[in-house]
Design an enzyme around this catalytic site. Sequence first.
Site, mmCIF file in Angstrom:
data_model
loop_
_atom_site.group_PDB
_atom_site.id
_atom_site.type_symbol
_atom_site.label_atom_id
_atom_site.label_comp_id
_atom_site.label_asym_id
_atom_site.label_seq_id
_atom_site.Cartn_x
_atom_site.Cartn_y
_atom_site.Cartn_z
ATOM 1 N N HIS A 75 -7.360 -6.091 -0.277
ATOM 2 C CA HIS A 75 -6.260 -5.137 -0.369
ATOM 3 C C HIS A 75 -4.927 -5.857 -0.277
ATOM 4 O O HIS A 75 -4.644 -6.518 0.722
ATOM 5 C CB HIS A 75 -6.395 -4.110 0.752
ATOM 6 C CG HIS A 75 -5.382 -3.015 0.698
ATOM 7 N ND1 HIS A 75 -5.027 -2.378 -0.466
ATOM 8 C CD2 HIS A 75 -4.644 -2.444 1.677
ATOM 9 C CE1 HIS A 75 -4.128 -1.455 -0.209
ATOM 10 N NE2 HIS A 75 -3.866 -1.483 1.087
ATOM 11 N N ASP A 100 -9.122 -4.249 -5.654
ATOM 12 C CA ASP A 100 -8.561 -3.672 -4.424
ATOM 13 C C ASP A 100 -9.314 -2.388 -4.096
ATOM 14 O O ASP A 100 -9.416 -1.484 -4.926
ATOM 15 C CB ASP A 100 -7.076 -3.365 -4.646
ATOM 16 C CG ASP A 100 -6.341 -2.995 -3.368
ATOM 17 O OD1 ASP A 100 -6.885 -2.211 -2.574
ATOM 18 O OD2 ASP A 100 -5.211 -3.482 -3.183
ATOM 19 N N SER A 104 0.827 -1.196 0.000
ATOM 20 C CA SER A 104 0.000 0.000 0.000
ATOM 21 C C SER A 104 0.871 1.261 0.000
ATOM 22 O O SER A 104 1.677 1.449 -0.906
ATOM 23 C CB SER A 104 -0.959 -0.039 1.191
ATOM 24 O OG SER A 104 -2.014 0.863 1.021
#
Length: 525
Positions: A494, A466, A234
């Site tokens: 995710h 996602d 991320s």
Amino acid sequence: MYIRRSLRRSRTGVTLLSLAALLVSGCSAAESTSSAGSTAVAALVALPRATPSALAPYYGQKLSWRGCGVPGFECATLKVPLDYAEPGAGDVRLAVARKKATGPGKRLGSLLVNPGGPGGSAVGYLQQYAGIGYPAGVRARYDMVAVDPRGVARSEPVECLDGRAMDTYTQTDATPDDQQETGELVDAYKEFAEGCGAHSARLLRHVSTVEAARDMDILRAVLGDGKLTYVGASYGTFLGATYAGLFPNRVGRLVLDGAMDPSLPARRLNLDQTAGFETAFQSFAKDCVTRSDCPLGGKGTAPAKVGENLKAFFRKLDAHPIPTGDPDGRKLGEALATTGVIAAMYDESTWEQLREALTWAIKDKDGAGLLALSDSYYERDADGRYANLMAANAAVNCLDLPAAFSTPDQVEKALPSFEKASPVFGEGLAWASLNCAYWPVRPTGEPHRIEAKGAAPIVVVGTTRDPATPYRWARSLAHQLTSARLLTYEGDGHTAYGRGSACIDSAIDTYLLHGTPPRDGKRCK
């Protein structure tokens, strides 16, 4: 956005966007920028290869390892300059942890991990998951290492509000119905920003991603590694890509999982992420109506109708919050409920918990389940104390790039585009983008491309559904990085590594252990 899942998946890199006002990772303003490797913004310039003499003491330091209180792990403190432009202006002390390679097999060096945020504790992630949950073959060959970035967790954390003030802040109505409620939301943003300025004035100007990436290079050298091996999730992909852009010749094996697009301004980032949460919610809705315990619709109910039912429930909570049994007297209003629902979008394994929490709230007027999801996201413990996740997130985001919106009027004008992107979440996510407008220090960056010319192959991983880092961002970053190999996971949730896809895990493990990247464009289900 964070939610506490099982120990195995706790803190697995999430880009934070809070309905209580925090901004999605990345920033600036202009909705029209393309996400396909835009050439309208400048590329990040690499730093000179030679280490400046003023930084030599930092690069030459020796770490003093000690026990952490967690079996198998060691901890140390790394010194880095507060201001790289003035290395003599003082230090920042960063918390570092490692678990040494277990063998068998030849040690490959250090593998640095970062779970995202910004604001997620890499040390906590290492000790709770990566150091014990990464594949045994990887842990056998690498010293598993983490450093909490400056301003985060154990590394001189940014501080803003105490627990009671944070309770008020997280309950602030993020979908104002009139001028009075808009004023209350703006006041909440200002109070939060002023608290950060009052409690963390020294550090607040020096928590940028560029500075954190430079800190990682000092750590690389101190650990004795000629090149950096790294897995970032991320926001951790933005941090890792920034490192590659600054130090392309020091790139070893880099995995960027759940990739961000550094070329996009905040308004576009927030809009893309809003659409990402809508995509995730549509998947949840389609699954929910096949279940006998779905509180938002029965078999055959269209996903759009499921969204309408949820939105109607939020409106009821806005007018009449429901009890939660919380010892501090908090009730479940629209803000906390929405945060709880969005938190559950990060991992499909949480959908069952969300159905149960919604059932309690809708049918039994018991908000405890959604409050628990929201508290886990905010990292609030049972004693009413908050970790510094929210403070660090805002501090990094608001420094990295200009705010998405400067005034409430700008948000009002943008509402239609956000509500089109997500009828359920759009309004709240638009207003959540206003908080950096009141930040006490000016931003130091702009949107930029990262090319990292001359770097070794970098694996960029994207998940097609996602919610927090939309797949288009991974495609864009892979297009920008000259040596990128795009690896795609066709699925929900995710990030992709360690989520059960043998195809993804095998490709990444092979790269980490043997240096052989997957072919560009490889897809896994």
